[in-house]
Enzyme design. Structure first.
Site, PDB file in Angstrom:
ATOM      1  NE  ARG A  87     -22.576   2.929 -14.573  1.00 58.53           N
ATOM      2  CZ  ARG A  87     -22.213   2.440 -13.394  1.00 58.53           C
ATOM      3  NH1 ARG A  87     -21.115   2.001 -12.625  1.00 58.53           N
ATOM      4  NH2 ARG A  87     -23.121   2.023 -12.279  1.00 58.53           N
ATOM      5  CB  VAL A 117     -13.258 -10.913  -6.989  1.00 54.58           C
ATOM      6  CG1 VAL A 117     -12.195 -10.053  -7.669  1.00 54.58           C
ATOM      7  CG2 VAL A 117     -13.247 -11.101  -5.687  1.00 54.58           C
ATOM      8  CB  THR A 118     -17.426 -10.324 -10.528  1.00 51.09           C
ATOM      9  OG1 THR A 118     -17.361 -11.808 -10.498  1.00 51.09           O
ATOM     10  CG2 THR A 118     -18.033  -9.944 -12.236  1.00 51.09           C
ATOM     11  NE  ARG A 150      -4.684  -2.018  -8.113  1.00 52.00           N
ATOM     12  CZ  ARG A 150      -5.159  -2.336  -8.467  1.00 52.00           C
ATOM     13  NH1 ARG A 150      -6.793  -1.564  -9.063  1.00 52.00           N
ATOM     14  NH2 ARG A 150      -5.172  -2.597  -9.436  1.00 52.00           N
ATOM     15  CG  HIS A 174     -13.452  -1.462  -6.964  1.00 53.83           C
ATOM     16  ND1 HIS A 174     -11.960  -1.305  -5.894  1.00 53.83           N
ATOM     17  CD2 HIS A 174     -12.658  -2.713  -7.843  1.00 53.83           C
ATOM     18  CE1 HIS A 174     -11.189  -1.899  -6.808  1.00 53.83           C
ATOM     19  NE2 HIS A 174     -11.562  -2.494  -7.947  1.00 53.83           N
TER      20      HIS A 174
END
Ligand code: APR
Length: 309
Positions: A87, A117-118, A150, A174
């Site tokens: 990570r 968005v990355t 979703r 997220h």
């Protein structure tokens, strides 16, 4: 014509460009670090214009000078986590990319609205805001719109109803720590808590939490891009058309929900000025606990980024 720049012309960036062109939201500039990639995809998209009947101009470039005067900049530049990568490795690599991108945005598109968005999304949006020096309302991330899409898909599959009648609400970070809110998720205004058992809702919530991983496992190489690009297009539309739609967005919190100096998914009013208002829902104690847990995970990521320098 508004000018929209997409930085990173990979799967998500190029599909977002396609959707935005088809919606005729403005002229599009695609960029990437790889030479020829944005030029090739942009030309291909431009050549689809006469066939699909859109007038948006689409151009590709490797030169940041061409993003000058952008109204909205969408940032998908980065690398995906590869096997064996920690990570911290991903944070370091994408953090460096986002810093470099943000300096160019600040230089060439100082008045733009920036949609990050990355991944890891909440952390990259935090880096973007700090490195551009833009007011927080002008920098936000795409996560909740995708996650709520979703959740809505799984609810419609379960109930056999139209996705159009579903309004789903998802908060939090997220990824593993998203917080879907069944109480605020409705089918034609009826909360799903009235329509499904607790166990069914739990199952759909669990599937939403691992929604991204489910696609990665099926594709084997690469990750989702149809739904992510649809979420980006909805957000760009809300900004450029100043619709003031309420959407779950990764936004900067300055005391809302009892949290500060953090980017986290919350419902906001989106318009031409960016995040025009963070909407504070009355959360039940267990919902607040889940949101706090999510915030803790993001906070520890922010601490890692600061430690990495
Ligand atoms: N500057 C500009 N573009 C860059 C840079 C950089 N410094 N570094 C990488 N890129 C480009 C790559 O060349 C590639 O074309 O970013 C693009 C990323 O595209 P993909 O690898 O296809 O990834 P994609 O599936 O589009 O996902 C992009 O969005 O949803 C998130 O987790 C996802 O972080 C990932 C991002």
């Amino acid at each position: 014509m508004p000018k929209i720049t997409i930085i990173g012309s990979g799967a998500v960036g190029a599909t977002a460009a396609q959707r935005i062109a088809e919606m005729e939201l403005g002229d599009i500039v695609m960029t990437d670090i790889v030479e020829g990639l944005p030029q090739g995809k942009a030309l291909d998209l431009a050549e689809a214009g006469p066939l699909r009947g859109y007038d948006s101009k689409v151009t590709g470039t490797n030169d940041y000078k061409d993003i000058e005067g952008s109204d909205v900049v969408v940032v998908t530049a980065g690398i995906a986590r590869k096997p064996g990568m920690t990570r911290e490795d991903l944070l370091k690599i994408n953090g460096k990319i986002i810093r470099e991108v943000s300096h160019n945005i600040a230089r060439y598109a100082p008045d733009s609205i920036v949609i990050t968005v990355t991944n890891p999304l909440d952390l990259m949006t935090y880096v973007m805001m700090n490195a551009t020096g833009f007011e927080p309302r002008r920098v936000f991330g795409m996560s909740g719109v995708l996650d709520s899409g979703r959740f809505a898909t799984f609810i419609a599959m379960e109930l056999g109803c139209s996705v159009r009648d579903i309004s789903a609400m998802v908060l939090g970070g997220h990824g593993d720590t998203i917080v879907p809110l069944p109480r605020f998720t409705t089918v034609s205004c009826v909360p799903i808590t009235e329509l499904m058992s607790k166990d069914t809702i739990r199952r759909l919530v669990d599937r939403t939490v691992i929604g991204g991983a489910e696609i990665v496992n099926l594709l084997k190489t690469g990750s989702a891009y149809y739904a992510p690009s649809a979420a980006i297009a909805n957000m760009v539309e809300a900004v450029l058309k100043d619709t003031k739609r309420v959407m779950p967005v990764c936004a900067y919190l300055e005391g809302e929900y009892g949290l500060r100096d953090i980017y986290l998914g919350v419902p906001v009013k989106l318009g031409r000025r960016g995040v025009e208002k963070v909407i504070e829902l009355e959360l039940a104690p267990e919902e607040k606990k889940s949101l706090d847990r999510s915030a803790e995970a993001v906070k520890s990521g922010i601490a890692s980024i600061k430690a990495l320098g």
